[in-house]
Design a protein around this motif. Structure first.
Motif, PDB file in Angstrom:
ATOM      1  N   ILE A 395       0.832  -1.205   0.118  1.00  8.56           N
ATOM      2  CA  ILE A 395       0.062  -0.115   0.017  1.00  8.56           C
ATOM      3  C   ILE A 395       0.806   1.198   0.080  1.00  8.56           C
ATOM      4  N   ARG A 396       0.223   2.380  -0.500  1.00  4.56           N
ATOM      5  CA  ARG A 396       0.787   3.736  -0.168  1.00  4.56           C
ATOM      6  C   ARG A 396       0.294   4.255   1.066  1.00  4.56           C
ATOM      7  N   ALA A 397       0.855   5.415   1.425  1.00  2.00           N
ATOM      8  CA  ALA A 397       0.314   6.091   2.509  1.00  2.00           C
ATOM      9  C   ALA A 397      -0.143   7.457   2.206  1.00  2.00           C
ATOM     10  N   GLY A 398      -1.198   8.072   2.566  1.00  5.21           N
ATOM     11  CA  GLY A 398      -1.570   9.539   2.329  1.00  5.21           C
ATOM     12  C   GLY A 398      -0.923  10.576   3.087  1.00  5.21           C
ATOM     13  N   GLY A 399      -0.481  10.186   4.330  1.00  2.54           N
ATOM     14  CA  GLY A 399       0.609  10.973   5.108  1.00  2.54           C
ATOM     15  C   GLY A 399       1.850  11.245   4.788  1.00  2.54           C
ATOM     16  N   SER A 400       2.619  11.662   5.698  1.00  2.75           N
ATOM     17  CA  SER A 400       4.075  12.120   5.513  1.00  2.75           C
ATOM     18  C   SER A 400       4.813  11.726   6.753  1.00  2.75           C
ATOM     19  N   ILE A 401       5.955  11.196   6.488  1.00  2.00           N
ATOM     20  CA  ILE A 401       7.061  10.887   7.588  1.00  2.00           C
ATOM     21  C   ILE A 401       8.415  11.543   6.961  1.00  2.00           C
ATOM     22  N   PRO A 402       8.363  12.874   7.440  1.00  2.00           N
ATOM     23  CA  PRO A 402       9.790  13.231   6.871  1.00  2.00           C
ATOM     24  C   PRO A 402      11.088  12.896   6.942  1.00  2.00           C
ATOM     25  N   VAL A 403      11.067  12.220   7.874  1.00  2.00           N
ATOM     26  CA  VAL A 403      12.604  11.593   8.309  1.00  2.00           C
ATOM     27  C   VAL A 403      12.814  10.379   7.063  1.00  2.00           C
ATOM     28  N   VAL A 404      11.619   9.858   6.620  1.00  2.00           N
ATOM     29  CA  VAL A 404      11.978   8.820   5.522  1.00  2.00           C
ATOM     30  C   VAL A 404      12.834   9.340   4.482  1.00  2.00           C
ATOM     31  N   GLU A 405      12.409  10.463   3.875  1.00  2.00           N
ATOM     32  CA  GLU A 405      12.905  10.841   2.619  1.00  2.00           C
ATOM     33  C   GLU A 405      14.522  11.268   3.147  1.00  2.00           C
ATOM     34  N   THR A 406      14.402  11.815   4.318  1.00  2.00           N
ATOM     35  CA  THR A 406      15.854  12.554   4.756  1.00  2.00           C
ATOM     36  C   THR A 406      16.938  11.282   5.067  1.00  2.00           C
ATOM     37  N   LEU A 407      16.315  10.178   5.527  1.00  2.00           N
ATOM     38  CA  LEU A 407      17.384   8.999   5.607  1.00  2.00           C
ATOM     39  C   LEU A 407      17.564   8.470   4.440  1.00  2.00           C
ATOM     40  N   ALA A 408      16.644   8.193   3.314  1.00  2.67           N
ATOM     41  CA  ALA A 408      17.025   7.858   2.046  1.00  2.67           C
ATOM     42  C   ALA A 408      18.010   8.450   1.286  1.00  2.67           C
ATOM     43  N   ASP A 409      17.872   9.701   1.523  1.00  2.33           N
ATOM     44  CA  ASP A 409      18.765  10.676   0.736  1.00  2.33           C
ATOM     45  C   ASP A 409      20.372  10.720   1.358  1.00  2.33           C
ATOM     46  N   LEU A 410      20.276  10.909   2.765  1.00  6.11           N
ATOM     47  CA  LEU A 410      21.584  11.119   3.374  1.00  6.11           C
ATOM     48  C   LEU A 410      22.398   9.930   3.483  1.00  6.11           C
ATOM     49  N   PHE A 411      21.878   8.766   3.618  1.00 14.22           N
ATOM     50  CA  PHE A 411      22.424   7.473   3.901  1.00 14.22           C
ATOM     51  C   PHE A 411      22.276   6.551   2.630  1.00 14.22           C
ATOM     52  N   ASP A 412      21.614   7.059   1.524  1.00 17.89           N
ATOM     53  CA  ASP A 412      21.630   6.147   0.436  1.00 17.89           C
ATOM     54  C   ASP A 412      21.278   4.681   0.742  1.00 17.89           C
ATOM     55  N   ILE A 413      20.177   4.639   1.611  1.00 20.44           N
ATOM     56  CA  ILE A 413      19.788   3.173   2.052  1.00 20.44           C
ATOM     57  C   ILE A 413      18.269   2.988   1.978  1.00 20.44           C
ATOM     58  N   PRO A 414      17.834   1.900   1.698  1.00 22.20           N
ATOM     59  CA  PRO A 414      16.403   1.515   1.705  1.00 22.20           C
ATOM     60  C   PRO A 414      15.698   1.795   3.042  1.00 22.20           C
ATOM     61  N   VAL A 415      14.408   2.223   3.151  1.00 23.04           N
ATOM     62  CA  VAL A 415      13.722   2.426   4.306  1.00 23.04           C
ATOM     63  C   VAL A 415      12.538   1.573   4.262  1.00 23.04           C
ATOM     64  N   VAL A 416      12.399   0.442   5.255  1.00 23.53           N
ATOM     65  CA  VAL A 416      11.456  -0.392   5.482  1.00 23.53           C
ATOM     66  C   VAL A 416      10.332   0.154   6.311  1.00 23.53           C
ATOM     67  N   LEU A 417       9.002   0.247   5.886  1.00 27.08           N
ATOM     68  CA  LEU A 417       7.853   0.846   6.687  1.00 27.08           C
ATOM     69  C   LEU A 417       7.175  -0.292   7.033  1.00 27.08           C
ATOM     70  N   MET A 418       7.223  -0.984   8.217  1.00 24.74           N
ATOM     71  CA  MET A 418       6.562  -1.902   8.909  1.00 24.74           C
ATOM     72  C   MET A 418       5.572  -1.494   9.914  1.00 24.74           C
ATOM     73  N   GLY A 419       4.367  -0.789   9.430  1.00 24.52           N
ATOM     74  CA  GLY A 419       3.426  -0.378  10.579  1.00 24.52           C
ATOM     75  C   GLY A 419       2.480  -1.294  11.230  1.00 24.52           C
ATOM     76  N   PHE A 420       1.996  -0.994  12.513  1.00 19.98           N
ATOM     77  CA  PHE A 420       1.177  -1.961  13.154  1.00 19.98           C
ATOM     78  C   PHE A 420      -0.070  -1.238  13.746  1.00 19.98           C
ATOM     79  N   GLY A 421      -0.136   0.027  13.302  1.00 20.80           N
ATOM     80  CA  GLY A 421      -1.533   0.760  13.487  1.00 20.80           C
ATOM     81  C   GLY A 421      -2.509   0.352  12.694  1.00 20.80           C
ATOM     82  N   LEU A 422      -3.536   0.859  13.091  1.00 16.70           N
ATOM     83  CA  LEU A 422      -4.977   0.773  12.464  1.00 16.70           C
ATOM     84  C   LEU A 422      -5.460   1.945  11.639  1.00 16.70           C
ATOM     85  N   PRO A 423      -6.094   1.982  10.520  1.00 17.48           N
ATOM     86  CA  PRO A 423      -6.703   3.311   9.597  1.00 17.48           C
ATOM     87  C   PRO A 423      -7.563   3.876  10.741  1.00 17.48           C
TER      88      PRO A 423
END
Length: 457
Positions: A395-423
């Motif tokens: 799935i995609r998510a409609g929200g934003s987690i600013p640190v994700v893009e920062t981590l991906a750009d700064l460290f050139d690493i994949p970011v795994v989003l494993m959520g356990f919340g509910l909509p």
């Protein structure tokens, strides 16, 4: 090994729930200075959890505001290093009268743990900390290296995080980042999130006469009303079919591959379920797109609040009016470019008799898409499926987690989003909760993931 994991968490379930309740009881509201003392107390509590889990080099870093808590375990030479991110600050709890139980006195009802921060993000980061504690207790070591970075300013835009990450690149360098701050598709419908929308926040201030004026006398009908002017401006930004009318707003929006649209259409989601959950008359959005497409793959422009004028029956022409607007952005939209186009639109549509100031709240945050074919990301889906016993959704998510893009750009690493919340977990509203099914299965899912991570990196 998973049998040992299951026995471990079954035996410690009651104790772990009480520990999570203690975490939630700390009113770590970063948006108000009234909770400053509690914010620092919560940072100390997080540091204590990391110490208890067996992590080393635990430290509270000053980032100009509330502390960023760091801890690591680095005894697996030649093995991958994982950076786990989370946050300990929470949204304000108001309006308090809408809570069925006090927001900072966690309570279990209907197999749900209610309390502010239960899902966003205390419950989810708690899963990570306690999973590492479990593996260290059961085996004495980890098949990977791990670093935790847990901040206290996520709910106010993380102003100190990016400078901290840039200043501490050697300390935080990793091969992979894992974040649990998203929601699954639904109860017992696990999902790996592969894309987040970006964010641009804008403040619009309209000024008319120097002071509030009576709407009668010689003023009514003789001067421009700033609220009327503001309403005109806001109305000009979107047409009746839900399409944003700011010139150039969609110029960089990438077409969605037909294969992805078909995949979204195949998800177990029904508009009628959402209408019922929201108790709304009906859904509305950009014409030509499904609800999930509008929420995940299309950009938005939303009016978050308007204020100005007097209260009650005051018959005045106000001197000022104000609005807060946010845009959720998708690849390849740039927040600064969108701000410039929005500011130009406002300038061109400003009615006579008022002056308008447009201010960006911060530089904004870019959207992010993860490389879903990376083995570490595919492993996340395998872990969900093994524990939940059902297929994992993408799935995609409609929200934003600013640190994700920062981590991906700064460290050139994949970011795994494993959520356990509910909509419908009410993460920013009254009666926020964390599903106890996800509490139980979250520990096991993460253990499955960690135990197999070395083989796919």
């Amino acid at each position: 090994m998973m049998e040992q994991v299951n026995l471990y968490f079954s035996g410690k379930r009651a104790k772990l729930l009480e520990e999570l309740k203690d975490f939630i009881r700390i009113p770590s509201v970063s948006t108000s200075p009234d909770f400053r003392k509690e914010m620092f107390r919560c940072a100390q509590h997080v540091a204590g959890l990391l110490h208890q889990a067996g992590l080393e080099h635990v430290k509270e870093f000053s980032a100009g505001g509330y502390p960023i808590v760091y801890g690591d375990w680095l005894y697996a030479p030649g093995c991958p290093t994982v950076l786990v991110y989370g946050h300990y600050d929470v949204q304000p709890a108001e309006p308090l009268e809408l809570w069925q139980s006090p927001p900072f006195q966690p309570e279990i009802r209907d197999e749900k743990l209610f309390g502010r921060g239960a899902s966003d993000n205390k419950g989810q980061i708690f899963l990570h900390i306690k999973t590492i504690e479990a593996l260290l207790e059961l085996t004495g070591r980890l098949p990977f290296n791990i670093k935790f970075c847990i901040e206290g300013e996520e709910e106010i835009g993380s102003p100190g995080l990016s400078p901290f990450l840039q200043a501490n690149q050697d300390l935080l360098q990793a091969d992979l980042a894992v974040i649990s701050d998203t929601a699954m598709l639904g109860e017992n419908q696990p999902a790996v999130c592969y894309a987040l929308r970006g964010l641009l926040g804008v403040q619009i201030d309209v000024r008319g006469p120097a002071t509030d004026l009576p709407s009668g006398s010689i003023y009514g009908g003789a001067v421009q009303n700033p609220i009327h002017a503001l309403v005109h401006l806001l109305s000009s930004m979107r047409n009746d079919n839900g399409r944003i009318a700011v010139k150039g707003f969609y110029d960089e929006v990438l077409p969605v591959p037909e294969q992805e649209r078909k995949a979204l259409a195949g998800l177990p989601f029904r508009d009628s379920d959402l209408v019922k959950r929201l108790n709304a008359p009906e859904l509305f959005g950009e014409e030509g797109y499904t609800t999930l497409e509008r929420a995940w793959i299309r950009p938005t422009l939303e009016i978050n609040g308007i204020h100005g004028g007097g209260e009650g029956g005051q018959t005045i022409i106000p001197s000022t009016a104000h609005a807060h607007v946010t845009c959720r952005l998708v690849p390849d939209q740039n927040p600064q470019v969108i701000f410039n186009r929005l500011a130009k639109h406002i300038q061109e549509h400003t009615p006579p008799g008022v002056e308008v100031t447009v201010t960006a709240e911060d530089p904004g945050h870019k959207p992010y898409m993860t490389p879903i074919n990376h083995p570490a990301i595919r492993l996340a889906a395998e872990a969900y499926e093994n524990v939940y016993g059902v297929p994992c959704h993408w799935i995609r998510a409609g929200g934003s987690i600013p640190v994700v893009e920062t981590l991906a750009d700064l460290f050139d690493i994949p970011v795994v989003l494993m959520g356990f919340g509910l909509p419908d977990g009410n993460v920013h509203g009254p009666n926020e909760y964390f599903s106890l099914q996800n509490f139980d299965k979250g520990f096991r899912t993460l253990c499955f993931y960690w135990l197999r991570l070395k083989d796919c990196l």
